[in-house]
Design a protein around this motif. Structure first.
Motif, PDB file in Angstrom:
ATOM      1  N   PHE A 120       0.840  -1.206   0.000  1.00 39.55           N
ATOM      2  CA  PHE A 120       0.000   0.000   0.000  1.00 39.55           C
ATOM      3  C   PHE A 120       0.872   1.252   0.000  1.00 39.55           C
ATOM      4  CE2 PHE A 120      -1.832   3.441   2.527  1.00 39.55           C
ATOM      5  CZ  PHE A 120      -2.897   3.789   1.716  1.00 39.55           C
ATOM      6  N   PHE A 121       1.875   1.277   0.891  1.00 37.03           N
ATOM      7  CA  PHE A 121       2.745   2.451   0.978  1.00 37.03           C
ATOM      8  C   PHE A 121       3.571   2.632  -0.293  1.00 37.03           C
ATOM      9  CE2 PHE A 121       2.107   1.761   5.591  1.00 37.03           C
ATOM     10  CZ  PHE A 121       1.551   3.002   5.882  1.00 37.03           C
ATOM     11  N   LEU A 123       2.707   1.691  -3.294  1.00 37.91           N
ATOM     12  CA  LEU A 123       1.775   2.177  -4.304  1.00 37.91           C
ATOM     13  C   LEU A 123       1.493   3.666  -4.110  1.00 37.91           C
ATOM     14  CD1 LEU A 123       0.030   1.381  -6.724  1.00 37.91           C
ATOM     15  CD2 LEU A 123      -1.823   0.929  -5.128  1.00 37.91           C
ATOM     16  N   ALA A 124       1.340   4.094  -2.860  1.00 36.19           N
ATOM     17  CA  ALA A 124       1.102   5.514  -2.574  1.00 36.19           C
ATOM     18  C   ALA A 124       2.289   6.362  -3.017  1.00 36.19           C
ATOM     19  CB  ALA A 124       0.817   5.707  -1.091  1.00 36.19           C
ATOM     20  N   VAL A 125       3.503   5.889  -2.760  1.00 41.50           N
ATOM     21  CA  VAL A 125       4.707   6.617  -3.168  1.00 41.50           C
ATOM     22  C   VAL A 125       4.802   6.662  -4.690  1.00 41.50           C
ATOM     23  CG1 VAL A 125       7.226   6.520  -3.172  1.00 41.50           C
ATOM     24  CG2 VAL A 125       5.976   6.210  -1.050  1.00 41.50           C
ATOM     25  N   PHE A 127       2.398   6.414  -6.822  1.00 41.39           N
ATOM     26  CA  PHE A 127       1.321   7.262  -7.332  1.00 41.39           C
ATOM     27  C   PHE A 127       1.714   8.738  -7.280  1.00 41.39           C
ATOM     28  CE2 PHE A 127      -2.649   9.643  -7.040  1.00 41.39           C
ATOM     29  CZ  PHE A 127      -3.347   9.115  -8.120  1.00 41.39           C
ATOM     30  N   THR A 128       2.327   9.159  -6.158  1.00 40.39           N
ATOM     31  CA  THR A 128       2.743  10.562  -6.060  1.00 40.39           C
ATOM     32  C   THR A 128       3.876  10.883  -7.020  1.00 40.39           C
ATOM     33  OG1 THR A 128       4.310  10.118  -4.282  1.00 40.39           O
ATOM     34  CG2 THR A 128       2.065  10.726  -3.648  1.00 40.39           C
ATOM     35  N   ALA A 162      10.117  10.824  -4.150  1.00 38.64           N
ATOM     36  CA  ALA A 162       9.656   9.455  -4.392  1.00 38.64           C
ATOM     37  C   ALA A 162      10.690   8.666  -5.195  1.00 38.64           C
ATOM     38  CB  ALA A 162       8.319   9.475  -5.120  1.00 38.64           C
TER      39      ALA A 162
END
Length: 186
Positions: A120-121, A123-125, A127-128, A162
């Motif tokens: 999840f983390f 993917l969040a990184v 994505f940003t 990122a």
């Protein structure tokens, strides 16, 4: 007609097509080099040319007829210049140090396979990294956090990179597990 050339002690045959290709590549590299060097030559020439001569030539001077250092004297006598360099030095050193520390503290746990929510983390990184908010949302966040008109407005929004975090994560994954175990024992 192929021609022979000596390369590293060996005879090489270069065809006409290869010569044409090499001529094209060298010409293209020359054009790219000129495009890269020309602006620097222009700025240097204008900075060394008296202002009247620059005006006389319509603002375009590549080879000055007379030289002057008055532009540099004016620049160095400006009392705001030392302050501007202090700001640049502060933002660069403090921003880089904070970025390095925060990015490292984020990359190390994400490099461990047993971390809960790792995907999840990551993917969040990712994505940003792919979809940035843009200038207006960044301005609004800086304004709402009270950082407007402070040096921290140039540091805080760039705290985590990122891309650098993914590179550090990959580096941490290459470290042998024995190294961590020996550190725990010590």
């Amino acid at each position: 007609e192929p021609s022979e050339q000596k390369m590293g002690g060996r005879d090489m045959v270069i065809s006409r097509g290869e010569k044409t290709y090499l001529a094209f590549v060298y010409a293209l590299m020359g054009v790219v080099a000129f495009i890269a060097v020309f602006p620097m030559m222009y700025v240097l020439a204008v900075s060394l040319t008296p202002y009247e001569e620059v005006l006389r030539h319509g603002g375009f001077v590549l080879f000055p007829r007379s030289l002057t250092l008055s532009a540099y004297q004016l620049f160095l006598s400006d009392p705001m210049i030392p302050g501007a360099y202090r700001v640049t030095f502060f933002v660069t050193t403090v921003g880089t140090a904070i970025n390095l520390i925060v990015t490292m503290f984020m990359a190390y746990p994400l490099s461990k396979k047993k971390m809960p929510g790792q995907s999840f983390f990551l993917l969040a990184v990712l994505f940003t990294m792919l979809f940035g908010g843009g200038l207006i949302p960044t301005y609004l966040i800086v304004k709402e956090t009270g950082l407007l008109d402070t040096l921290w407005a140039m540091i805080v929004p760039n705290t985590v990179s990122a891309f650098n975090m993914l590179i550090m994560k990959t580096f941490f994954e290459t470290l042998p597990a024995d190294l961590e175990e020996s550190a725990k024992i010590d």
